[in-house]
Scaffold this motif. Structure first.
Motif, PDB file in Angstrom:
ATOM      1  N   TYR A 157       0.831  -1.203   0.000  1.00 26.96           N
ATOM      2  CA  TYR A 157       0.000   0.000   0.000  1.00 26.96           C
ATOM      3  C   TYR A 157       0.865   1.253   0.000  1.00 26.96           C
ATOM      4  O   TYR A 157       0.585   2.234  -0.699  1.00 26.96           O
ATOM      5  CB  TYR A 157      -0.921  -0.007   1.217  1.00 26.96           C
ATOM      6  CG  TYR A 157      -1.943  -1.093   1.136  1.00 26.96           C
ATOM      7  CD1 TYR A 157      -1.869  -2.201   1.975  1.00 26.96           C
ATOM      8  CD2 TYR A 157      -2.966  -1.034   0.202  1.00 26.96           C
ATOM      9  CE1 TYR A 157      -2.799  -3.195   1.888  1.00 26.96           C
ATOM     10  CE2 TYR A 157      -3.891  -2.029   0.109  1.00 26.96           C
ATOM     11  CZ  TYR A 157      -3.797  -3.117   0.968  1.00 26.96           C
ATOM     12  OH  TYR A 157      -4.721  -4.108   0.860  1.00 26.96           O
TER      13      TYR A 157
ATOM     14  N   LEU B 239       3.818   1.381  -1.273  1.00 26.44           N
ATOM     15  CA  LEU B 239       4.343   1.451  -2.639  1.00 26.44           C
ATOM     16  C   LEU B 239       3.330   2.100  -3.559  1.00 26.44           C
ATOM     17  O   LEU B 239       3.670   2.979  -4.374  1.00 26.44           O
ATOM     18  CB  LEU B 239       4.694   0.046  -3.122  1.00 26.44           C
ATOM     19  CG  LEU B 239       5.214  -0.049  -4.556  1.00 26.44           C
ATOM     20  CD1 LEU B 239       6.551   0.619  -4.678  1.00 26.44           C
ATOM     21  CD2 LEU B 239       5.325  -1.501  -4.975  1.00 26.44           C
ATOM     22  N   GLY B 240       2.025   1.659  -3.426  1.00 28.80           N
ATOM     23  CA  GLY B 240       0.996   2.231  -4.285  1.00 28.80           C
ATOM     24  C   GLY B 240       0.842   3.729  -4.082  1.00 28.80           C
ATOM     25  O   GLY B 240       0.766   4.506  -5.053  1.00 28.80           O
ATOM     26  N   THR B 241       0.825   4.152  -2.787  1.00 29.66           N
ATOM     27  CA  THR B 241       0.660   5.579  -2.519  1.00 29.66           C
ATOM     28  C   THR B 241       1.817   6.376  -3.072  1.00 29.66           C
ATOM     29  O   THR B 241       1.634   7.418  -3.725  1.00 29.66           O
ATOM     30  CB  THR B 241       0.555   5.811  -0.997  1.00 29.66           C
ATOM     31  OG1 THR B 241      -0.365   4.862  -0.469  1.00 29.66           O
ATOM     32  CG2 THR B 241       0.082   7.187  -0.686  1.00 29.66           C
ATOM     33  N   GLY B 242       3.033   5.872  -2.823  1.00 32.17           N
ATOM     34  CA  GLY B 242       4.197   6.590  -3.324  1.00 32.17           C
ATOM     35  C   GLY B 242       4.183   6.698  -4.837  1.00 32.17           C
ATOM     36  O   GLY B 242       4.466   7.755  -5.422  1.00 32.17           O
ATOM     37  N   LEU B 243       3.833   5.603  -5.469  1.00 25.33           N
ATOM     38  CA  LEU B 243       3.784   5.602  -6.938  1.00 25.33           C
ATOM     39  C   LEU B 243       2.768   6.615  -7.439  1.00 25.33           C
ATOM     40  O   LEU B 243       3.030   7.394  -8.385  1.00 25.33           O
ATOM     41  CB  LEU B 243       3.419   4.199  -7.405  1.00 25.33           C
ATOM     42  CG  LEU B 243       3.898   3.793  -8.789  1.00 25.33           C
ATOM     43  CD1 LEU B 243       5.404   3.744  -8.822  1.00 25.33           C
ATOM     44  CD2 LEU B 243       3.333   2.429  -9.143  1.00 25.33           C
ATOM     45  N   LEU B 244       1.605   6.625  -6.807  1.00 26.70           N
ATOM     46  CA  LEU B 244       0.536   7.543  -7.240  1.00 26.70           C
ATOM     47  C   LEU B 244       0.987   9.005  -7.107  1.00 26.70           C
ATOM     48  O   LEU B 244       0.824   9.821  -8.025  1.00 26.70           O
ATOM     49  CB  LEU B 244      -0.700   7.280  -6.387  1.00 26.70           C
ATOM     50  CG  LEU B 244      -2.003   7.889  -6.896  1.00 26.70           C
ATOM     51  CD1 LEU B 244      -2.344   7.289  -8.237  1.00 26.70           C
ATOM     52  CD2 LEU B 244      -3.107   7.647  -5.903  1.00 26.70           C
TER      53      LEU B 244
ATOM     54  N   TYR C 239       4.025  10.129  -6.981  1.00 27.25           N
ATOM     55  CA  TYR C 239       5.088  10.401  -7.963  1.00 27.25           C
ATOM     56  C   TYR C 239       4.483  10.690  -9.327  1.00 27.25           C
ATOM     57  O   TYR C 239       4.863  11.651 -10.000  1.00 27.25           O
ATOM     58  CB  TYR C 239       6.023   9.195  -8.015  1.00 27.25           C
ATOM     59  CG  TYR C 239       6.933   9.164  -9.210  1.00 27.25           C
ATOM     60  CD1 TYR C 239       6.729   8.253 -10.241  1.00 27.25           C
ATOM     61  CD2 TYR C 239       7.987  10.068  -9.331  1.00 27.25           C
ATOM     62  CE1 TYR C 239       7.552   8.226 -11.336  1.00 27.25           C
ATOM     63  CE2 TYR C 239       8.820  10.044 -10.428  1.00 27.25           C
ATOM     64  CZ  TYR C 239       8.592   9.109 -11.428  1.00 27.25           C
ATOM     65  OH  TYR C 239       9.407   9.096 -12.513  1.00 27.25           O
ATOM     66  N   LEU C 240       3.492   9.861  -9.766  1.00 28.00           N
ATOM     67  CA  LEU C 240       2.900  10.066 -11.085  1.00 28.00           C
ATOM     68  C   LEU C 240       2.202  11.420 -11.147  1.00 28.00           C
ATOM     69  O   LEU C 240       2.280  12.146 -12.149  1.00 28.00           O
ATOM     70  CB  LEU C 240       1.914   8.948 -11.401  1.00 28.00           C
ATOM     71  CG  LEU C 240       2.490   7.559 -11.633  1.00 28.00           C
ATOM     72  CD1 LEU C 240       1.374   6.550 -11.842  1.00 28.00           C
ATOM     73  CD2 LEU C 240       3.405   7.542 -12.830  1.00 28.00           C
TER      74      LEU C 240
ATOM     75  N   LYS D 200       4.937  14.502 -10.862  1.00 31.26           N
ATOM     76  CA  LYS D 200       5.761  14.676 -12.066  1.00 31.26           C
ATOM     77  C   LYS D 200       4.925  14.863 -13.313  1.00 31.26           C
ATOM     78  O   LYS D 200       5.468  14.926 -14.412  1.00 31.26           O
ATOM     79  CB  LYS D 200       6.654  13.445 -12.278  1.00 31.26           C
ATOM     80  CG  LYS D 200       7.783  13.349 -11.335  1.00 31.26           C
ATOM     81  CD  LYS D 200       8.931  14.225 -11.789  1.00 31.26           C
ATOM     82  CE  LYS D 200      10.149  13.910 -10.952  1.00 31.26           C
ATOM     83  NZ  LYS D 200      11.261  14.789 -11.252  1.00 31.26           N
TER      84      LYS D 200
ATOM     85  N   TYR E  76       0.970  11.393 -14.910  1.00 29.36           N
ATOM     86  CA  TYR E  76      -0.473  11.232 -15.074  1.00 29.36           C
ATOM     87  C   TYR E  76      -1.087  12.618 -15.022  1.00 29.36           C
ATOM     88  O   TYR E  76      -1.073  13.280 -13.988  1.00 29.36           O
ATOM     89  CB  TYR E  76      -1.060  10.354 -13.964  1.00 29.36           C
ATOM     90  CG  TYR E  76      -2.552  10.230 -14.093  1.00 29.36           C
ATOM     91  CD1 TYR E  76      -3.402  10.825 -13.163  1.00 29.36           C
ATOM     92  CD2 TYR E  76      -3.115   9.559 -15.175  1.00 29.36           C
ATOM     93  CE1 TYR E  76      -4.767  10.732 -13.302  1.00 29.36           C
ATOM     94  CE2 TYR E  76      -4.472   9.472 -15.324  1.00 29.36           C
ATOM     95  CZ  TYR E  76      -5.296  10.067 -14.387  1.00 29.36           C
ATOM     96  OH  TYR E  76      -6.649   9.984 -14.530  1.00 29.36           O
TER      97      TYR E  76
END
Lengths: 79, 228
Positions: free
Chosen positions: B51, B53-58, B60-61, B64, B67
């Motif tokens: 979770y 990882l998911g939050t960090g990825l979101l 980041y997208l 930057k 998305y």
């Protein structure tokens, strides 16, 4: 020495990091080989998520989500 | 081209019986991420790892601008909300309905299989009964032999009777023939003797005999009157 010598059918998970390049070079990149790889992948996915007695929604929704992400990646330059 | 190293039917029919389908498919969490991913990260990061990882990825997208947030994002958010709500509300019903359809198909196929097995069982029993019946054919043959023997015997006796009757008829004929011959001879002789005697009586002798008879009769009548 099973770790040093690569055989043709080792799985990706069993390949050590340093051998990745040689393992990738060993793979079958002919059209027949690529088609075979696609077919094997599809069979694995089907047998895991779709060809079961009580299938769930995740089997289908993962394919749709993958399609969404892929189409977003392809049309990113237009945004 | 036949690969000589390929094994050719070394075991029995490898295609039947078909192994049954697994009960449930692979686990998928939140409908999007397979469970294997969570298990893969569990040893290193525990339960909250994926979770995070998911939050960090979101984030980041989003930060930057990989998305991009535009009008499609709002549309996607509304559509996804409706879809998730519908699935949560009607999911179990649809699943039950699909399961019922499956059950009916399986039940009909199973019933057919059971019926076929039953038919074959009864056929086996019938066959055994027929085999048992066939064992009794020795009795049948004995009865037939007896019948034939009786017929032969009856026929023989009939013919014997016929022979006896025929022989008796012929013998009777011979006997009757002899009797007739003797009788005819007798009659003929009597007639001949009578004829000769009558011929030998001359008219003179006839008159004399008649007169004698009358005298005798008179004498007799006299003695009869006297007796009465």
């Amino acid at each position: 020495l099973p770790a040093a010598v690569l055989l043709k059918d080792t799985k990706l998970m069993d390949v050590k990091l340093g051998q990745l390049g040689s393992w990738l070079a060993m793979r079958d990149f002919t059209p027949g080989g690529i088609l075979g790889a696609i077919r094997r992948g599809q069979e694995r996915y089907y047998n895991k998520y779709i060809n079961v007695r009580k299938g769930s929604l995740g089997g289908l929704s993962m394919v749709l989500a993958g399609y969404v992400i892929l189409s977003y990646m392809w049309s990113y330059s237009h945004i | 081209v036949l690969h000589t190293t390929r094994p050719l039917h070394t075991t029995q029919q490898s295609l039947a019986p078909v192994p049954p389908l697994p009960e449930k498919g692979g686990e998928v969490r939140h409908g999007l991420i397979p469970e294997e991913f969570f298990q893969f990260l569990y040893p290193k990061t525990g339960v909250t790892g994926p979770y995070m990882l998911g939050t960090g990825l979101l984030l980041y997208l989003l930060s930057k601008e990989i998305y991009v947030v535009n009008h499609e994002t709002a549309a996607a958010a509304c559509i996804l909300t409706v879809i998730v709500y519908a699935i949560k509300k009607f999911g179990p019903n649809v699943a039950a309905f699909a399961d019922k359809l499956n059950e009916e198909k399986m039940a009909s196929a199973l019933a057919m299989k059971n019926d076929t097995i039953q038919t074959l069982q009864t056929a086996i029993e019938e066959e055994k009964k027929e085999q048992w019946r066939a064992e009794g054919r020795s009795y049948l043959f004995d009865a037939k032999r007896n019948n034939i023997a009786m017929l032969l015997e009856a026929n023989y006796r009939e013919r014997l009777l016929t022979v006896y009757n025929e022989v008796k008829k012929r013998l009777d004929y011979q006997v009757a023939l002899q009797n007739l011959k003797r009788q005819k001879e007798q009659d003929h002789m009597i007639q001949w003797v009578e004829k000769n005697v009558v011929q030998s009586i001359t008219p003179q002798q006839q008159k004399e005999s008649i007169a004698k008879c009358i005298l005798d009769l008179k004498a007799l009548s006299k003695s009869a009157h006297a007796a009465v």
